[in-house]
Design a protein around this motif. Structure first.
Motif, PDB file in Angstrom:
ATOM      1  N   GLY A 100       0.804  -1.217   0.000  1.00  0.00           N
ATOM      2  CA  GLY A 100       0.000   0.000   0.000  1.00  0.00           C
ATOM      3  C   GLY A 100       0.834   1.262   0.000  1.00  0.00           C
ATOM      4  O   GLY A 100       2.065   1.229   0.055  1.00  0.00           O
ATOM      5  N   GLY A 101       0.151   2.379  -0.060  1.00  0.00           N
ATOM      6  CA  GLY A 101       0.827   3.662  -0.129  1.00  0.00           C
ATOM      7  C   GLY A 101       0.507   4.387  -1.419  1.00  0.00           C
ATOM      8  O   GLY A 101      -0.159   3.861  -2.304  1.00  0.00           O
ATOM      9  N   LYS A 102       0.987   5.612  -1.527  1.00  0.00           N
ATOM     10  CA  LYS A 102       0.596   6.491  -2.627  1.00  0.00           C
ATOM     11  C   LYS A 102       1.463   6.360  -3.876  1.00  0.00           C
ATOM     12  O   LYS A 102       1.059   6.797  -4.952  1.00  0.00           O
ATOM     13  CB  LYS A 102       0.656   7.947  -2.162  1.00  0.00           C
ATOM     14  N   GLY A 103       2.662   5.824  -3.739  1.00  0.00           N
ATOM     15  CA  GLY A 103       3.598   5.887  -4.861  1.00  0.00           C
ATOM     16  C   GLY A 103       4.098   4.536  -5.317  1.00  0.00           C
ATOM     17  O   GLY A 103       3.370   3.535  -5.293  1.00  0.00           O
ATOM     18  N   ALA A 104       5.356   4.507  -5.728  1.00  0.00           N
ATOM     19  CA  ALA A 104       5.956   3.310  -6.322  1.00  0.00           C
ATOM     20  C   ALA A 104       6.475   2.385  -5.231  1.00  0.00           C
ATOM     21  O   ALA A 104       7.678   2.177  -5.075  1.00  0.00           O
ATOM     22  CB  ALA A 104       7.076   3.713  -7.278  1.00  0.00           C
ATOM     23  N   GLY A 105       5.548   1.805  -4.471  1.00  0.00           N
ATOM     24  CA  GLY A 105       5.915   0.977  -3.339  1.00  0.00           C
ATOM     25  C   GLY A 105       5.817  -0.516  -3.571  1.00  0.00           C
ATOM     26  O   GLY A 105       6.195  -1.295  -2.704  1.00  0.00           O
ATOM     27  N   TYR A 106       5.317  -0.921  -4.743  1.00  0.00           N
ATOM     28  CA  TYR A 106       5.255  -2.356  -5.028  1.00  0.00           C
ATOM     29  C   TYR A 106       6.626  -2.798  -5.531  1.00  0.00           C
ATOM     30  O   TYR A 106       7.029  -2.449  -6.647  1.00  0.00           O
ATOM     31  CB  TYR A 106       4.181  -2.675  -6.066  1.00  0.00           C
ATOM     32  N   SER A 128       4.013 -10.319   1.245  1.00  0.00           N
ATOM     33  CA  SER A 128       2.746  -9.700   1.673  1.00  0.00           C
ATOM     34  C   SER A 128       2.308  -8.558   0.770  1.00  0.00           C
ATOM     35  O   SER A 128       1.561  -7.686   1.211  1.00  0.00           O
ATOM     36  CB  SER A 128       2.863  -9.198   3.119  1.00  0.00           C
ATOM     37  N   GLN A 129       2.737  -8.548  -0.486  1.00  0.00           N
ATOM     38  CA  GLN A 129       2.321  -7.480  -1.398  1.00  0.00           C
ATOM     39  C   GLN A 129       1.306  -7.944  -2.431  1.00  0.00           C
ATOM     40  O   GLN A 129       0.443  -7.164  -2.843  1.00  0.00           O
ATOM     41  CB  GLN A 129       3.543  -6.889  -2.105  1.00  0.00           C
ATOM     42  N   VAL A 130       1.383  -9.198  -2.852  1.00  0.00           N
ATOM     43  CA  VAL A 130       0.528  -9.670  -3.946  1.00  0.00           C
ATOM     44  C   VAL A 130      -0.937  -9.642  -3.563  1.00  0.00           C
ATOM     45  O   VAL A 130      -1.797  -9.358  -4.398  1.00  0.00           O
ATOM     46  CB  VAL A 130       0.952 -11.088  -4.385  1.00  0.00           C
ATOM     47  N   GLN A 131      -1.265  -9.918  -2.281  1.00  0.00           N
ATOM     48  CA  GLN A 131      -2.670  -9.970  -1.906  1.00  0.00           C
ATOM     49  C   GLN A 131      -3.365  -8.628  -2.066  1.00  0.00           C
ATOM     50  O   GLN A 131      -4.555  -8.566  -2.336  1.00  0.00           O
ATOM     51  CB  GLN A 131      -2.852 -10.489  -0.483  1.00  0.00           C
ATOM     52  N   LEU A 132      -2.614  -7.519  -1.920  1.00  0.00           N
ATOM     53  CA  LEU A 132      -3.216  -6.203  -2.090  1.00  0.00           C
ATOM     54  C   LEU A 132      -3.312  -5.831  -3.560  1.00  0.00           C
ATOM     55  O   LEU A 132      -4.253  -5.148  -3.976  1.00  0.00           O
ATOM     56  CB  LEU A 132      -2.396  -5.151  -1.330  1.00  0.00           C
ATOM     57  N   TYR A 133      -2.352  -6.271  -4.356  1.00  0.00           N
ATOM     58  CA  TYR A 133      -2.326  -5.971  -5.794  1.00  0.00           C
ATOM     59  C   TYR A 133      -2.162  -7.267  -6.586  1.00  0.00           C
ATOM     60  O   TYR A 133      -1.095  -7.536  -7.141  1.00  0.00           O
ATOM     61  CB  TYR A 133      -1.169  -5.024  -6.120  1.00  0.00           C
ATOM     62  N   PRO A 134      -3.209  -8.101  -6.620  1.00  0.00           N
ATOM     63  CA  PRO A 134      -3.050  -9.391  -7.312  1.00  0.00           C
ATOM     64  C   PRO A 134      -2.701  -9.259  -8.784  1.00  0.00           C
ATOM     65  O   PRO A 134      -1.993 -10.107  -9.337  1.00  0.00           O
ATOM     66  CB  PRO A 134      -4.419 -10.065  -7.110  1.00  0.00           C
ATOM     67  N   GLY A 135      -3.172  -8.198  -9.435  1.00  0.00           N
ATOM     68  CA  GLY A 135      -2.861  -8.019 -10.843  1.00  0.00           C
ATOM     69  C   GLY A 135      -1.398  -7.735 -11.108  1.00  0.00           C
ATOM     70  O   GLY A 135      -0.900  -7.972 -12.216  1.00  0.00           O
ATOM     71  N   ALA A 136      -0.690  -7.232 -10.084  1.00  0.00           N
ATOM     72  CA  ALA A 136       0.724  -6.896 -10.262  1.00  0.00           C
ATOM     73  C   ALA A 136       1.567  -8.130 -10.516  1.00  0.00           C
ATOM     74  O   ALA A 136       2.635  -8.038 -11.130  1.00  0.00           O
ATOM     75  CB  ALA A 136       1.240  -6.152  -9.034  1.00  0.00           C
ATOM     76  N   ALA A 137       1.105  -9.289 -10.058  1.00  0.00           N
ATOM     77  CA  ALA A 137       1.862 -10.520 -10.289  1.00  0.00           C
ATOM     78  C   ALA A 137       1.986 -10.814 -11.777  1.00  0.00           C
ATOM     79  O   ALA A 137       2.930 -11.487 -12.203  1.00  0.00           O
ATOM     80  CB  ALA A 137       1.184 -11.689  -9.580  1.00  0.00           C
TER      81      ALA A 137
END
Length: 537
Positions: free
Chosen positions: A447-453, A458-467
């Motif tokens: 999460g967060g406003k910028g380029a934090g991925y 523990s990141q994929v669950q928030l942004y599954p499409g990023a995978a």
């Protein structure tokens, strides 16, 4: 070893297209996994072949369901750790393991554990890793089981070690080939687990990725208890609601956003922000509803949360919340009506073993001393001597979001610098085995406003499409792999600003500490070419 149940693949001879190229031997080996498998105190609960694209229901987890990203063999194990404790471990063993480097990755936990992070298992197995996870020795995100000292020991250290042994044994047994390299990744509690491995078991993993590590335990629990009392419950004079916290963030940005040279709603170096909430104070006759201002009690709450925490006799306890972090994920509400899950449970089930203990009315700084002066089975993971890791040749990569409200990033700066001082090594001397990357705009783990991925735990669950949309080769995990296997040490970590559908909206190459991100003075701030790494003044 005992086998209690084996779940067979039902479509053995009527394979759908996704499994058309999967050898029947792989499927049969999966169904018959328990045959010949041996690991100390371990029982095979099930072994099931799963097709890529299958939606896997998870009724006994903190996750409702997850979609398989590979054809794999799902193995569920139970490891007995004492007469009254056990650890459930899962191994997701993909079909393309041997041609993807023969690697294993253990996924850490979050919070009080009790939940395998199945999204991370799906992501890692989709990359070809044998992906291992465990429940830390109890079920669910609460801490009631910690009244049993054996369950507490599992959470602190034992579950990771027995799951590591079981995961490696399962991988080697299933593929009948020794694994090549092993990795550990974890954020928050998983980051604490990662540091503990680096400090106490440096030979277990070739590469360790520690994100936002909860290194200073139980200082975190003490700080949250103090926050709980400072903020109070909803409706109390000291309490701020969501809209008011968002106004605090807006005021923070108004005062500090331009310090880094660009107005983009992101603080590249929050430590430079000397935020003054007094400027939000209501004047005579003014109110929040009419004027958008704060009462004196509310201003004092903000100041307390942003300031370092001290205890009896000036004892330093923990850094304050970093400016610009509070609204990053809505987690500021944990300091209001939902506060106490962490410190309340710790006090109830570990410190006093009294389920009726009331944090708001009973906690005081003498209790804080009690919490800080006890070892709690070695819950701290702040040992600053990493000479064992250095001698092993294995690698530790640590990163921390600079908009993290749950674990202030200052804690990771403090840990890195303590290692440098203890080992009398400057950053250039640590670089061969330990590197630290502050990630601007990243909240707690995700999460967060910028380029934090950054492609970490523990990141994929928030942004599954990023995978699918973000190149796996640029992920923090694969950066660690390249460091271990190709000696390509990371100088930056690539971060992506990701939309709701996983689309990429911007990029940034986050610098290795002690370098800092600096805007070049022109260009789109969402373009990584608009930034450079420079030495800290």
């Amino acid at each position: 070893m005992k086998v209690s149940s084996i779940v067979a693949f039902s479509g053995l001879f009527l394979l759908p297209p996704a499994a058309a190229l999967v050898p029947l031997k792989f499927i049969n080996d999966c169904v018959n996994f328990a045959t010949g498998f041996a690991n100390e105190n371990t029982e095979v609960l099930s072994s099931t072949y799963v097709l890529k694209g299958t939606v896997i229901p998870l009724p006994d987890s903190c996750t409702l369901a997850v979609t398989a990203r590979a054809n794999f063999c799902r193995v569920k194990l139970k490891v007995t750790t004492s007469s009254s404790s056990q650890v459930i471990t899962e191994a997701w063993l993909p079909t393309d393991w041997k041609n993807k480097g023969k690697r294993m990755v253990m996924n850490g936990n979050s919070g009080w554990g009790g939940c395998i992070l199945f999204e991370d298992l799906a992501w890692a197995s989709g990359l070809g890793f044998a992906a291992i996870g465990h429940d830390t020795g109890h079920v669910g995100p609460v801490a009631t089981g910690f009244s049993n000292p054996e369950v507490w020991k599992d959470w602190v250290y034992r579950s990771v070690l027995v799951a590591t042994k079981a995961g490696k044994a399962a991988t080697n047994h299933f593929y009948n080939t020794p694994l090549n390299k092993s990795y550990f990744i974890g954020c928050s509690t998983g980051g604490r687990q990662a540091l503990k491995l680096a400090q106490d078991s440096p030979d277990e993993y070739d590469g360790i990725l520690a994100a936002a590590p909860a290194a200073y335990w139980p200082n975190i629990e003490v700080s949250e208890a103090i926050y709980a009392q400072a903020v109070g419950t909803e409706g109390s004079p000291t309490y701020l609601n969501q809209a008011q916290w968002e106004a605090v963030d807006a005021a923070t940005m108004a005062q500090c956003d331009g310090i880094d040279g660009v107005l983009d709603g992101i603080l590249e170096n929050p430590a430079q922000c000397d935020f003054h909430p007094e400027l939000m104070l209501c004047g005579p006759g003014q109110t929040w509803l009419l004027n958008g201002c704060l009462t004196l009690a509310q201003v004092q709450t903000v100041k307390k949360l942003y300031a370092p925490i001290y205890g009896n006799h000036g004892r330093y306890i923990y850094p304050g919340i970093v400016p610009g972090a509070i609204p990053s994920q809505g987690m500021f509400l944990k300091y209001g009506p939902f506060v106490g899950g962490g410190p309340k449970d710790f006090l109830r089930y570990v410190v006093f073993n009294d389920p009726s203990y009331d944090l708001v009315s009973q906690f005081n700084l003498d209790t804080a001393d009690l919490m800080l002066d006890n070892d709690w089975s070695g819950a701290h993971s702040n040992k600053s001597d990493l000479s064992g890791l250095q001698a092993s040749g294995n690698k530790l990569l640590m990163y921390h979001g600079l908009a993290d409200v749950a674990i202030p990033p200052e804690a990771s700066y403090r840990y890195y610098n303590s290692v440098s001082l203890n080992m009398t090594l400057p950053p250039s001397g640590l670089d061969s085995f330990f590197r630290f990357f502050p990630i601007s705009s990243l909240g707690h783990c995700a999460g967060g406003k910028g380029a934090g991925y950054v492609g970490g735990p523990s990141q994929v669950q928030l942004y599954p499409g990023a995978a699918d949309s973000v190149p796996a080769g640029n992920s923090a995990l694969m950066s660690l792999v390249k460091w271990v296997e190709q000696n390509e040490a990371p100088e930056t970590l690539r971060g992506y600003k990701v939309g709701l559908l996983g689309e990429t909206l911007g990029q940034k190459d986050h610098c290795k500490y002690p370098l800092k991100m600096t805007y070049k003075g022109s260009g789109n701030p969402n373009n990584r070419g608009s930034w450079k790494c420079v030495k800290i003044d």
